[in-house]
Scaffold this active site. Structure first.
Site: not given
Length: 145
Positions: A73, A101, A109-110, A136
């Protein structure tokens, strides 16, 4: 995503949610490819997001986080501050924009994590965030839950 803390308040209409809606067809195909292990580009979708200018800036920056990568962040706050020519932007403000979002898998945003390695701040739930990161190929052993 239903179940999200800040699920958008859509006015349901037949046209918007029709299976023949080309936008939904394209999004469905994108998501199918993503969950099949492909790496579809966000730029393949014609996004028209509604939100404050600040939120839109954060969402644009989220789209730049590469597949299989994470950022903190704080890192995002520094990037946004530089883009907006501000001395600083709080990490909490980034979290607030990410929480709002409206398409949280497509705008990834993950991929944001806490500076201390903690998996935090995902409106869809930490277990879903963890699954998306694993999908991912992110080594999630290094993160705290």
């Amino acid at each position: 995503m239903r179940g999200k803390k800040f699920f958008p308040n859509f006015k349901e209409s037949e046209a918007l949610f029709s299976e023949s809606n080309p936008v939904l067809i394209q999004a469905k195909s994108w998501l199918y490819r993503y969950f099949s292990g492909e790496r579809p580009e966000i730029s393949e979708l014609n996004l028209s997001l509604k939100g404050s200018d600040f939120r839109k800036e954060v969402w644009k920056e989220l789209c730049k986080i590469p597949y299989g990568s994470t950022v903190t962040y704080g890192e995002l706050a520094n990037r946004i501050a530089a883009r907006l020519n501000k001395k600083n932007v709080s990490a909490r403000a980034i979290g607030g924009a990410a929480a709002h979002n409206p398409i949280s898998i497509i705008i990834p945003c993950h991929r944001i994590v806490g500076a201390n390695g903690r998996l935090t701040g995902y409106s869809g739930g930490i277990s879903k965030k963890l699954k998306l990161l694993k999908l991912e190929g992110v080594n999630t052993d290094k993160f705290l839950i």
